[in-house]
Enzyme design. Structure first.
Site, PDB file in Angstrom:
ATOM      1  N   HIS A  15      -0.075  -4.727   7.136  1.00  9.20           N
ATOM      2  CA  HIS A  15      -0.729  -5.049   8.397  1.00  9.20           C
ATOM      3  C   HIS A  15      -1.510  -6.353   8.274  1.00  9.20           C
ATOM      4  O   HIS A  15      -1.708  -6.902   7.186  1.00  9.20           O
ATOM      5  CB  HIS A  15      -1.642  -3.898   8.864  1.00  9.20           C
ATOM      6  N   CYS A  34      -8.751  -8.277   5.418  1.00  8.80           N
ATOM      7  CA  CYS A  34      -7.629  -7.681   6.150  1.00  8.80           C
ATOM      8  C   CYS A  34      -7.116  -8.601   7.261  1.00  8.80           C
ATOM      9  O   CYS A  34      -6.146  -8.274   7.937  1.00  8.80           O
ATOM     10  CB  CYS A  34      -8.014  -6.309   6.717  1.00  8.80           C
ATOM     11  N   HIS A  40      -0.752  -8.053   4.420  1.00 11.08           N
ATOM     12  CA  HIS A  40      -0.859  -7.442   3.092  1.00 11.08           C
ATOM     13  C   HIS A  40      -0.572  -5.967   3.256  1.00 11.08           C
ATOM     14  O   HIS A  40      -0.505  -5.447   4.367  1.00 11.08           O
ATOM     15  CB  HIS A  40      -2.269  -7.656   2.527  1.00 11.08           C
ATOM     16  N   HIS A  42      -1.081  -1.720   2.139  1.00  8.91           N
ATOM     17  CA  HIS A  42      -1.987  -0.675   1.665  1.00  8.91           C
ATOM     18  C   HIS A  42      -1.171   0.565   1.337  1.00  8.91           C
ATOM     19  O   HIS A  42      -0.106   0.790   1.911  1.00  8.91           O
ATOM     20  CB  HIS A  42      -2.993  -0.270   2.749  1.00  8.91           C
ATOM     21  N   HIS A  80       6.330   1.470   5.628  1.00  4.83           N
ATOM     22  CA  HIS A  80       7.068   0.252   5.262  1.00  4.83           C
ATOM     23  C   HIS A  80       7.262  -0.693   6.437  1.00  4.83           C
ATOM     24  O   HIS A  80       8.205  -1.483   6.458  1.00  4.83           O
ATOM     25  CB  HIS A  80       8.410   0.593   4.596  1.00  4.83           C
ATOM     26  N   GLU A 126      -7.556   4.091   3.940  1.00  3.68           N
ATOM     27  CA  GLU A 126      -6.846   2.840   3.654  1.00  3.68           C
ATOM     28  C   GLU A 126      -7.224   2.336   2.257  1.00  3.68           C
ATOM     29  O   GLU A 126      -6.414   1.748   1.555  1.00  3.68           O
ATOM     30  CB  GLU A 126      -7.220   1.808   4.720  1.00  3.68           C
TER      31      GLU A 126
HETATM   32 NI    NI Z   1      -5.925  -4.274   5.196  1.00  5.59          NI
END
Ligand code: NI
Length: 139
Positions: A15, A34, A40, A42, A80, A126
């Protein structure tokens, strides 16, 4: 007395947290790492809590294979993927974990109803520091 069952799942997704109405510096201030422009990933941990009457024969709330099938089908819709791009219900929104928890709850709720159980809560982590909870509002 009510008996609840909690079961843990996990999925991987990418995300980027950003508001297109704001510039990169403001997004960085609000969303921190983020908001990195290239996104990136998680590893999301998901705790699903359900309740229901005990089946008189099995003395269980639900067959775990049936629950897993429902939850995994929902997780497949987000796993994914680039959350705020590829998941239609979240496209163009902020891919906060609050929104991910809410999304998973809304998707899973009708599936658990089909199984004759009540979805009480979906918790999503997360990172190991934060846990976001989407739960059924009191009737
Ligand atoms: Ni993030």
């Amino acid at each position: 007395m009510q008996v609840r069952l909690g079961r843990q799942y996990r999925f991987f997704a990418a995300h980027r947290l950003y508001n297109p109405a704001l510039d990169d510096a403001e997004n960085l201030r609000i969303y921190g790492k983020c908001s990195h422009p290239n996104g990136h990933g998680h590893t999301y941990l998901v705790d699903v809590v359900v309740s229901g009457p005990l089946n008189p024969d099995t003395q269980m709330i639900v067959d775990l294979d049936n629950l897993d099938e429902c939850v995994n089908a929902v997780l497949d819709t987000i796993a994914h993927k680039q959350i705020e791009v590829d998941v239609p219900e979240l496209a163009g929104q902020r891919s906060t974990t609050e929104n991910v928890a809410r999304y998973l709850f809304d998707k899973l709720d009708p599936e658990t109803t089909r199984l004759g159980i009540v979805l009480e809560r979906v918790e999503v982590a997360e990172t190991r520091n934060n846990r976001f909870v989407a739960e059924r509002a009191a009737a």
